[in-house]
Design an enzyme around this catalytic site. Structure first.
Site, mmCIF file in Angstrom:
data_model
loop_
_atom_site.group_PDB
_atom_site.id
_atom_site.type_symbol
_atom_site.label_atom_id
_atom_site.label_comp_id
_atom_site.label_asym_id
_atom_site.label_seq_id
_atom_site.Cartn_x
_atom_site.Cartn_y
_atom_site.Cartn_z
ATOM 1 N N ARG A 37 11.231 -9.095 5.121
ATOM 2 C CA ARG A 37 11.218 -9.441 3.688
ATOM 3 C C ARG A 37 12.232 -10.526 3.353
ATOM 4 O O ARG A 37 12.009 -11.312 2.440
ATOM 5 C CB ARG A 37 11.464 -8.195 2.848
ATOM 6 C CG ARG A 37 10.236 -7.324 2.807
ATOM 7 C CD ARG A 37 10.368 -6.170 1.872
ATOM 8 N NE ARG A 37 9.055 -5.579 1.620
ATOM 9 C CZ ARG A 37 8.862 -4.388 1.106
ATOM 10 N NH1 ARG A 37 9.889 -3.640 0.776
ATOM 11 N NH2 ARG A 37 7.643 -3.933 0.902
ATOM 12 N N LYS A 199 -6.821 9.581 2.860
ATOM 13 C CA LYS A 199 -7.608 10.246 1.828
ATOM 14 C C LYS A 199 -8.386 9.292 0.945
ATOM 15 O O LYS A 199 -7.937 8.180 0.682
ATOM 16 C CB LYS A 199 -6.650 11.037 0.925
ATOM 17 C CG LYS A 199 -5.995 12.192 1.642
ATOM 18 C CD LYS A 199 -5.055 12.901 0.710
ATOM 19 C CE LYS A 199 -4.521 14.155 1.381
ATOM 20 N NZ LYS A 199 -3.566 14.841 0.533
ATOM 21 N N GLY A 355 1.461 -1.743 3.436
ATOM 22 C CA GLY A 355 1.549 -0.329 3.801
ATOM 23 C C GLY A 355 1.198 -0.090 5.249
ATOM 24 O O GLY A 355 1.615 -0.821 6.138
ATOM 25 N N GLY A 378 1.839 -0.966 -2.441
ATOM 26 C CA GLY A 378 1.297 -0.528 -3.738
ATOM 27 C C GLY A 378 0.743 -1.680 -4.548
ATOM 28 O O GLY A 378 -0.319 -1.566 -5.172
HETATM 29 P P1 AMP Z 1 -3.026 5.878 3.758
HETATM 30 O O1 AMP Z 1 -1.580 5.965 3.355
HETATM 31 O O2 AMP Z 1 -3.971 6.591 2.844
HETATM 32 O O3 AMP Z 1 -3.451 4.474 4.110
HETATM 33 O O4 AMP Z 1 -3.140 6.734 5.081
HETATM 34 C C1 AMP Z 1 -2.500 6.384 6.261
HETATM 35 C C2 AMP Z 1 -2.419 7.583 7.122
HETATM 36 O O5 AMP Z 1 -3.709 8.058 7.382
HETATM 37 C C3 AMP Z 1 -1.788 7.315 8.458
HETATM 38 O O6 AMP Z 1 -0.543 7.968 8.496
HETATM 39 C C4 AMP Z 1 -2.771 7.906 9.456
HETATM 40 O O7 AMP Z 1 -2.154 8.690 10.448
HETATM 41 C C5 AMP Z 1 -3.652 8.785 8.587
HETATM 42 N N1 AMP Z 1 -4.977 8.985 9.151
HETATM 43 C C6 AMP Z 1 -5.855 8.046 9.530
HETATM 44 N N2 AMP Z 1 -6.950 8.623 10.057
HETATM 45 C C7 AMP Z 1 -6.761 9.944 10.030
HETATM 46 C C8 AMP Z 1 -7.534 11.068 10.446
HETATM 47 N N3 AMP Z 1 -8.716 10.909 11.017
HETATM 48 N N4 AMP Z 1 -7.027 12.297 10.245
HETATM 49 C C9 AMP Z 1 -5.813 12.470 9.684
HETATM 50 N N5 AMP Z 1 -5.037 11.448 9.272
HETATM 51 C C10 AMP Z 1 -5.501 10.193 9.446
#
Ligand code: AMP
Length: 398
Positions: A37, A199, A355, A378
């Site tokens: 950064r 999610k 992220g 974000g």
């Molecule tokens: P996000 O912050 O929503 O972008 O999610 C990122 C996180 O999703 C990472 O820490 C990954 O380990 C997790 N992730 C990705 N695929 C899976 C999966 N199939 N099952 C559980 N966690 C997952």
């Protein structure tokens, strides 16, 4: 959106108040652990110093919750920044008050001053106008180069712009807006968006905003299993958001009526436990046994996704395809990173949201081989959701 940039203002002899994003990771002995950064802010700072201006830099670091706390001091950042700029960076131990004001007044053209952490005052996040006004008195003009904080209406990102003119974008801000705008308005086609991560709930607005714009939407990561559940498929112990199943169904229907290609994984790497060394195997997504969970996408998925990525002229990627933090489930994410790098070489514009996808592409060592990796997790998410970012909206229009 066209905002005025630092190139359109005279800087010579001017006190330039710059909001930077120096929210950098620190080591336990309080040294800068990753200076990405800082490096990203250097073109803007150098422009001010070389043009004979005085740079007054302000930032937050961590979450000190409105109170001074040496653990969150920006002092070590001033030292590291000085090394990178190859010129000393003065440091004010308070971001407001008489000492800060004196240090600002004593600055000479070509000099740089970093103010202490803005979040040592609650007024920063509360966007208190007296605090914003005091900061504004330090500059003859305002530059915002902190894209990573632009989705927050804080005193230093939004409030301050009511008391100082002109308000322009620095080079990093300009670059971020330029690339991310391409992802939401008039992208060269075919346009492929790849959305992954844990999610649906965290990415639903991105999916809904991008679905009408893209030609192909690829969904991977943990969120894919809620889409399978929406089609009444067996997903074993894979991640699922039961309360989002109907929403997933709605998105699948919407993709059909809008004639968008929505690609879900065809196969996945499943494991007995949520552990790197767990017993694992690759199966079709229609054959996930009970007691197993999907932690990565499989080779057939990568083949199909790769074909779309190869054809694309614009690709946006936000969210990993699997649990990339565990080496045994990182393959899908890293292969997608490689595909983006290859597509960039053949002329596609490739944009990686901040992220986890930024962390993944860095881990793959490919961050220099895509068109743009956003510095704001974000903020880039909100931009892709089609939301207006207060820190961007507050800048003067070109
Ligand atoms: P996000 O912050 O929503 O972008 O999610 C990122 C996180 O999703 C990472 O820490 C990954 O380990 C997790 N992730 C990705 N695929 C899976 C999966 N199939 N099952 C559980 N966690 C997952």
């Amino acid at each position: 959106m066209k905002v005025l940039t630092i190139d359109s203002v005279a800087l010579k002899g001017k006190r330039v108040l710059v909001r930077v994003d120096f929210n950098v990771p620190m080591t336990t002995d309080l040294k800068v652990a990753d200076d990405t950064r800082l490096l990203e802010s250097i073109p803007t700072i150098n422009k001010i110093l070389k043009d004979g201006g005085m740079a007054i830099l302000m930032s937050h670091l961590g979450r000190p919750k409105g109170k001074p706390n040496p653990e969150f001091s920006l002092k070590p950042v001033a030292v590291r920044l000085g090394q990178l700029l190859k010129t000393p960076v003065k440091f004010s131990p308070d971001c407001v008050g008489s000492e800060a004001n004196q240090m600002v007044q004593d600055l000479q053209p070509g000099e740089c001053l970093l103010l202490e952490n803005l979040r040592f005052y609650e007024d920063e996040e509360e966007n208190a106008s007296s605090f914003a006004n005091e900061l504004a008195t330090y500059g003859d003009l305002y530059v915002n180069d902190a894209f990573g904080s632009a989705h927050r209406a804080h005193a230093s990102t939004e409030g301050v712009t009511k008391f100082i003119k002109p308000c322009v974008a620095g080079y990093l801000m300009e670059k971020e807006i330029g690339f991310l705008s391409k992802a939401v308005a008039n992208p060269p086609r075919p346009y492929v968006a790849i959305v992954g991560g844990a999610k649906i709930s965290g990415k639903i607005d991105v999916i809904q905003n991008l679905l009408p714009i893209v030609d192909v939407l690829i969904i991977g990561g943990g969120m894919a299993f809620t889409f399978f559940a929406a089609q009444d498929m067996e997903i074993g112990d894979s991640l699922v958001e039961v309360e989002k199943i109907s929403l997933a169904r709605k998105i699948l229907d919407e993709a059909k009526t809008k004639k968008r290609r929505l690609i879900l994984p065809y196969d996945c790497v499943i494991a007995k436990e949520f552990e790197n060394d767990a017993t694992r195997k690759t199966v079709s997504v229609s054959q996930i046994p009970q007691g197993w969970r999907g932690l990565d996408i499989g080779p057939d998925s990568l083949k199909i996704m790769g074909m779309e990525i190869k054809k694309a002229k614009t690709i946006v990627w936000n969210g990993p395809m699997g649990v990339f933090e565990m080496p045994n489930f990182a393959h899908g994410t890293f292969e997608i990173a490689k595909m983006l790098a290859a597509a960039t070489k053949t002329g596609a514009t490739t944009i990686v949201g901040g992220g986890d996808s930024a962390a993944a592409i860095a881990l793959a060592g490919l961050e220099q081989q895509v068109s743009h990796v956003s510095t704001g997790g974000g903020a880039s998410l909100e931009f892709l959701e089609g939301k207006k970012l207060p820190g961007v909206e507050a800048l003067d229009r070109a």
